[in-house]
Scaffold this motif. Sequence first.
Motif, PDB file in Angstrom:
ATOM      1  N   THR A 260       0.631  -1.292  -0.069  1.00 54.89           N
ATOM      2  CA  THR A 260      -0.003  -0.009   0.017  1.00 54.89           C
ATOM      3  C   THR A 260       0.910   1.460  -0.002  1.00 54.89           C
ATOM      4  OG1 THR A 260      -1.264  -1.316   1.596  1.00 54.89           O
ATOM      5  CG2 THR A 260      -1.907   1.006   0.990  1.00 54.89           C
ATOM      6  N   LEU A 261       1.838   1.331   0.973  1.00 57.13           N
ATOM      7  CA  LEU A 261       2.872   2.420   1.069  1.00 57.13           C
ATOM      8  C   LEU A 261       3.608   2.605  -0.245  1.00 57.13           C
ATOM      9  CD1 LEU A 261       4.277   2.308   4.506  1.00 57.13           C
ATOM     10  CD2 LEU A 261       2.498   3.831   3.923  1.00 57.13           C
ATOM     11  N   LEU A 262       3.950   1.509  -0.937  1.00 51.88           N
ATOM     12  CA  LEU A 262       4.794   1.617  -2.153  1.00 51.88           C
ATOM     13  C   LEU A 262       4.042   2.277  -3.226  1.00 51.88           C
ATOM     14  CD1 LEU A 262       7.000  -1.341  -2.053  1.00 51.88           C
ATOM     15  CD2 LEU A 262       7.961   1.243  -2.116  1.00 51.88           C
ATOM     16  N   ALA A 263       2.567   1.628  -3.114  1.00 51.68           N
ATOM     17  CA  ALA A 263       1.788   2.249  -4.285  1.00 51.68           C
ATOM     18  C   ALA A 263       1.412   3.871  -3.952  1.00 51.68           C
ATOM     19  CB  ALA A 263       0.346   1.482  -4.373  1.00 51.68           C
ATOM     20  N   LYS A 264       1.269   4.132  -3.034  1.00 50.44           N
ATOM     21  CA  LYS A 264       0.982   5.428  -2.489  1.00 50.44           C
ATOM     22  C   LYS A 264       2.376   6.376  -3.116  1.00 50.44           C
ATOM     23  CE  LYS A 264      -2.315   6.000   1.156  1.00 50.44           C
ATOM     24  NZ  LYS A 264      -3.175   6.737   0.390  1.00 50.44           N
ATOM     25  N   VAL A 265       3.552   5.858  -2.840  1.00 46.92           N
ATOM     26  CA  VAL A 265       4.725   6.781  -3.222  1.00 46.92           C
ATOM     27  C   VAL A 265       4.851   6.975  -4.649  1.00 46.92           C
ATOM     28  CG1 VAL A 265       7.274   6.440  -2.979  1.00 46.92           C
ATOM     29  CG2 VAL A 265       6.025   5.926  -0.997  1.00 46.92           C
ATOM     30  N   PHE A 266       4.544   5.839  -5.351  1.00 49.93           N
ATOM     31  CA  PHE A 266       4.691   5.617  -6.813  1.00 49.93           C
ATOM     32  C   PHE A 266       3.599   6.596  -7.636  1.00 49.93           C
ATOM     33  CE2 PHE A 266       7.341   1.753  -6.283  1.00 49.93           C
ATOM     34  CZ  PHE A 266       8.626   2.272  -6.554  1.00 49.93           C
ATOM     35  N   THR A 267       2.301   6.440  -7.086  1.00 49.32           N
ATOM     36  CA  THR A 267       1.257   7.550  -7.663  1.00 49.32           C
ATOM     37  C   THR A 267       1.502   8.962  -7.300  1.00 49.32           C
ATOM     38  OG1 THR A 267      -0.037   6.720  -5.750  1.00 49.32           O
ATOM     39  CG2 THR A 267      -0.535   5.971  -7.825  1.00 49.32           C
ATOM     40  N   GLN A 268       2.112   9.007  -6.250  1.00 47.88           N
ATOM     41  CA  GLN A 268       2.691  10.618  -5.898  1.00 47.88           C
ATOM     42  C   GLN A 268       3.766  10.882  -6.705  1.00 47.88           C
ATOM     43  OE1 GLN A 268       2.505  11.250  -1.807  1.00 47.88           O
ATOM     44  NE2 GLN A 268       0.461  10.816  -1.506  1.00 47.88           N
ATOM     45  N   HIS A 269       4.654  10.240  -7.119  1.00 43.62           N
ATOM     46  CA  HIS A 269       5.901  10.478  -7.816  1.00 43.62           C
ATOM     47  C   HIS A 269       6.092   9.514  -9.004  1.00 43.62           C
ATOM     48  CE1 HIS A 269       7.202  12.866  -4.567  1.00 43.62           C
ATOM     49  NE2 HIS A 269       6.629  12.017  -3.785  1.00 43.62           N
ATOM     50  N   LYS A 271       7.568   9.908 -11.764  1.00 41.84           N
ATOM     51  CA  LYS A 271       8.693   9.966 -12.419  1.00 41.84           C
ATOM     52  C   LYS A 271       9.708   8.730 -11.719  1.00 41.84           C
ATOM     53  CE  LYS A 271      12.298  13.366 -13.037  1.00 41.84           C
ATOM     54  NZ  LYS A 271      12.987  14.309 -12.196  1.00 41.84           N
ATOM     55  N   LEU A 272       9.575   8.790 -10.500  1.00 45.35           N
ATOM     56  CA  LEU A 272      10.484   7.916  -9.812  1.00 45.35           C
ATOM     57  C   LEU A 272       9.984   6.525 -10.089  1.00 45.35           C
ATOM     58  CD1 LEU A 272      12.410   7.578  -7.136  1.00 45.35           C
ATOM     59  CD2 LEU A 272      10.077   7.273  -5.755  1.00 45.35           C
ATOM     60  N   ASP A 273       8.793   6.192 -10.551  1.00 41.54           N
ATOM     61  CA  ASP A 273       8.192   5.045 -11.052  1.00 41.54           C
ATOM     62  C   ASP A 273       8.682   4.456 -12.162  1.00 41.54           C
ATOM     63  OD1 ASP A 273       6.594   2.913 -11.191  1.00 41.54           O
ATOM     64  OD2 ASP A 273       4.729   3.697 -11.727  1.00 41.54           O
ATOM     65  N   ARG A 274       8.646   5.570 -13.180  1.00 42.38           N
ATOM     66  CA  ARG A 274       9.394   5.517 -14.523  1.00 42.38           C
ATOM     67  C   ARG A 274      10.810   5.022 -14.735  1.00 42.38           C
ATOM     68  NH1 ARG A 274       6.236   9.760 -15.738  1.00 42.38           N
ATOM     69  NH2 ARG A 274       7.906  11.065 -15.671  1.00 42.38           N
ATOM     70  N   GLU A 275      11.588   5.744 -13.539  1.00 35.37           N
ATOM     71  CA  GLU A 275      13.165   5.718 -13.601  1.00 35.37           C
ATOM     72  C   GLU A 275      13.180   4.366 -13.069  1.00 35.37           C
ATOM     73  OE1 GLU A 275      14.494   9.021 -11.758  1.00 35.37           O
ATOM     74  OE2 GLU A 275      14.408  10.612 -13.340  1.00 35.37           O
ATOM     75  N   LEU A 276      12.696   3.886 -11.962  1.00 32.03           N
ATOM     76  CA  LEU A 276      12.872   2.569 -11.448  1.00 32.03           C
ATOM     77  C   LEU A 276      12.582   1.430 -12.353  1.00 32.03           C
ATOM     78  CD1 LEU A 276      11.803   2.700  -7.815  1.00 32.03           C
ATOM     79  CD2 LEU A 276      13.894   1.886  -8.471  1.00 32.03           C
ATOM     80  N   THR A 277      11.469   1.657 -13.023  1.00 32.72           N
ATOM     81  CA  THR A 277      11.467   0.482 -14.016  1.00 32.72           C
ATOM     82  C   THR A 277      12.304   0.543 -15.051  1.00 32.72           C
ATOM     83  OG1 THR A 277       9.088   1.607 -13.985  1.00 32.72           O
ATOM     84  CG2 THR A 277       9.018  -0.356 -15.221  1.00 32.72           C
ATOM     85  N   LYS A 278      12.827   1.680 -15.533  1.00 29.80           N
ATOM     86  CA  LYS A 278      13.913   1.624 -16.564  1.00 29.80           C
ATOM     87  C   LYS A 278      15.157   1.016 -15.880  1.00 29.80           C
ATOM     88  CE  LYS A 278      13.953   5.967 -17.836  1.00 29.80           C
ATOM     89  NZ  LYS A 278      14.698   7.143 -18.186  1.00 29.80           N
ATOM     90  N   THR A 279      15.788   1.317 -14.592  1.00 28.64           N
ATOM     91  CA  THR A 279      16.823   0.685 -14.243  1.00 28.64           C
ATOM     92  C   THR A 279      16.585  -0.748 -14.063  1.00 28.64           C
ATOM     93  OG1 THR A 279      16.383   1.724 -12.221  1.00 28.64           O
ATOM     94  CG2 THR A 279      17.934   2.801 -13.439  1.00 28.64           C
TER      95      THR A 279
END
Lengths: 281, 434
Positions: A260-269, A271-279
């Motif tokens: 739940t917490l990770l989902a919240k973080v990624f929906t709020q950010h 860009k972070l989601d995109r970059e993490l997926t890339k790396t």
Amino acid sequence: MHSVVCIKQVPDSAQIRVHPVTNTIMRQGVPAIVNPYDLFALEEALRLKDQLGGTVTVLSMGPPMAEAALRKCLAFGADDAILVSDRAFAGSDTLATSFALAATIRKIQENMPVDLIFTGKQTIDGDTAQVGPGIAKRLDFQLLTYASKIVAVSPAEKRITVERRAEGGVQVLETRLPCLITMLEGTNEMRFGDMADLFRAARTPVKVWDREAAGIDDPGSVGLKGSPTVVSKVFAPKPRAKRAEIVETADNDPAGLAVTLLAKVFTQHPKLDRELTKTVG
Amino acid sequence: MAEKFDVIVVGAGMAGNAAAYTCAKAGLSVLQLERGETPGSKNVQGAILYADAIEKIIPDFRDDAPLERHLIEQRVWILDDDSCVGSTYRSEEFNRRPYNRYTIIRAHFDQWFSKKVQHAGAMVICEATVEELLLDGKRVIGVRTDRKGGEIHADCVILADGANSVLARKAGFRPELDPKDMALAVKEIHFLPQETIESRFSIGEDEGVVIEMAGKVTAGMMGTAFLYTNKESITLGVGCMLSDFKRQTVTPYELLDRMKRHPAIAPLIEGSDMKEYAAHLIPEGGYDAVPQVYGDGWLIAGDAGQFVNGLHREGSNLAMTTGMLAAQTVIELKAAGKACTAPNLSAYKAKLDDSFVMKDLKKYRRAPAIFHKNPQFFTTYPELLSKAAQTLIRVDGVDKRTKERQIRQTFVARRSWWGLISDAFKFWRAVESK
Ligand SMILES: Cc1cc2nc3c(=O)[nH]c(=O)nc-3n(C[C@H](O)[C@H](O)[C@H](O)COP(=O)(O)OP(=O)(O)OC[C@H]3O[C@@H](n4cnc5c(N)ncnc54)[C@H](O)[C@@H]3O)c2cc1C
Ligand SMILES: Cc1cc2nc3c(=O)[nH]c(=O)nc-3n(C[C@H](O)[C@H](O)[C@H](O)COP(=O)(O)OP(=O)(O)OC[C@H]3O[C@@H](n4cnc5c(N)ncnc54)[C@H](O)[C@@H]3O)c2cc1C
């Protein structure tokens, strides 16, 4: 033993606020107190006097109302009080303040040599911790900062030993007199003066010295003119727009909570989601 | 060896300052002891200053005293839950110098007064609490403070230690205080820009308004409420008898909160910044609650002697006047080379009886007891008055004669004819002299 304790009258910072619109400091109606650190310095000086005898002089530079702070120190047990007060001092920064106080102490020395000067670690309104060292330098006194305890003083040998709280431990330092000490907080407890102290305080006038009496010939060396520091802007930090969010956990399920917490973080950010997926790929 | 003075004054409120100033001015050696950090730091008042009393002590007080506004308008409001019936008296007479009444802020005023006391030559020591009187048999010979070596001697001790009057009780000079003789008042100071205050109350610079209130604001208890304009703030508060608070479940601050929400009051303080909250006792037992006020080596002045005219909200002026009269009594004895024995100090009582202080208290002697026994003055009547005003003012096609009959009927229904007549009589007895 003659100790001079430098004290500053400060607004009780617990009650001070910055005006949200004009960004000026709202001092009105804020009670004035003795800078709390300076009281630890005064108590330490009084304890030395109890032990070795001698005189404790309290000294302050400030407007006429600062007399009240000095009166208070007399009631705690100081013997003599000097207020250096002059319009010429208005707007002094730490350079000008330490210059003026050093000059005054030189004047005091003409009557009675000074063995020790005490200051607080810093003030609660200026917070620079520069005035003590500035005085020591000008008078060519030894300097011990952030002292937590006076261990011993030997007037005969002109030696002093103090404890100094430093990162990782306590240092025991020894040097010769005359010396200036800046005192840390929480090191002792201010005494409750006797009735005799109150009577003496009531009968002792606070000496008020102007610039000339303090031995300062050049008005340009103090006040705004003698102060290279410029306060260009004062502002209150913006209150944070976002409030912390409280996430309720239903049953004891740490894994579910983490998701739940990770989902919240990624929906709020995103860009972070995109970059993490890339790396991570 | 213990220090010795002609006079020790305990307390630096209105009574203590008046006494210490008067004694010092006459050349007596005076020590004034105050437990607060500064004079005035512990003192609570609405506060209206009555010029007459201070003028008799410091004639040119207007030159430098910290005065907020002179009062030009007095409103009296009887409050119902959501309405108010009232009267207003405003006069240009009050705008002519010398002004008669001022609002003040005690913390400032008391420091000014204390400076005068010190300039007159008295020694003023703060942060020293007198813990007890030193006695030699029945004679007071000095005081003991909470400080080490705190014994100090004096020929006469003037007790101006305020409403609680702890010292006189400890020494057995007076009985315990009775909750039915004490009011508990709470007040707040609300800050507003000067222009806002002046436009809300239709007043010019330095002009001020007082609103005295009674009725539902006290939730059926015996008491009153008030609102005064200062320069850049509004003081408002409410006070009720301690004995009533004991019976009621409502707390003083709830009462004040309710008062602030009243539709007639809320707009006056809207948008203000509350900076100060205080609670204090007011002795309101009147004439019959005044204790023995002198004895061997001691005198009592101010609230400690219960010198408050509750009905007229006068206290500080009685405090100053009694402080001054106590001082004059000692000065006269000293000048005549007489000792401060009880028979000699009885001259103080004679001076009090001869002044407005005891005359006024005597005039309203019956008021406390009558109001205690007749809560209808604080409950039923405000409601009836409000209803009557409502009926008369509302235009609704009902003819005026019928309206008047309706009003009469509601009054009789609530209090009966006999009740109304006897209430009127009681009220008259409470406020009229014998
Ligand atoms: C351009 C400028 C304008 C300023 N204008 C103002 C102003 O208008 N009003 C204002 O309040 N401040 C003003 N300040 C800040 C003020 O000058 C400093 O507070 C002052 O120089 C002392 O520094 P400090 O408070 O950081 O003391 P610190 O160096 O933190 O103090 C250390 C110790 O030195 C001693 N000490 C410090 N000051 C005094 C003193 N005056 N007398 C005796 N002992 C002292 C005390 O023992 C204290 O514990 C101004 C500063 C600048 C640069
Ligand atoms: C909310 C409120 C509103 C009021 N409004 C008005 C008004 O508008 N007009 C008016 O005329 N009156 C008003 N009064 C009444 C007025 O405030 C008092 O009558 C007046 O302050 C009495 O003065 P005093 O010197 O007797 O007592 P205080 O002013 O109470 O002074 C007593 C002093 O003695 C000190 N003291 C007590 N015990 C000791 C001790 N053991 N040792 C040393 N010091 C001690 C206290 O700290 C205090 O400073 C009001 C009162 C209240 C509570």
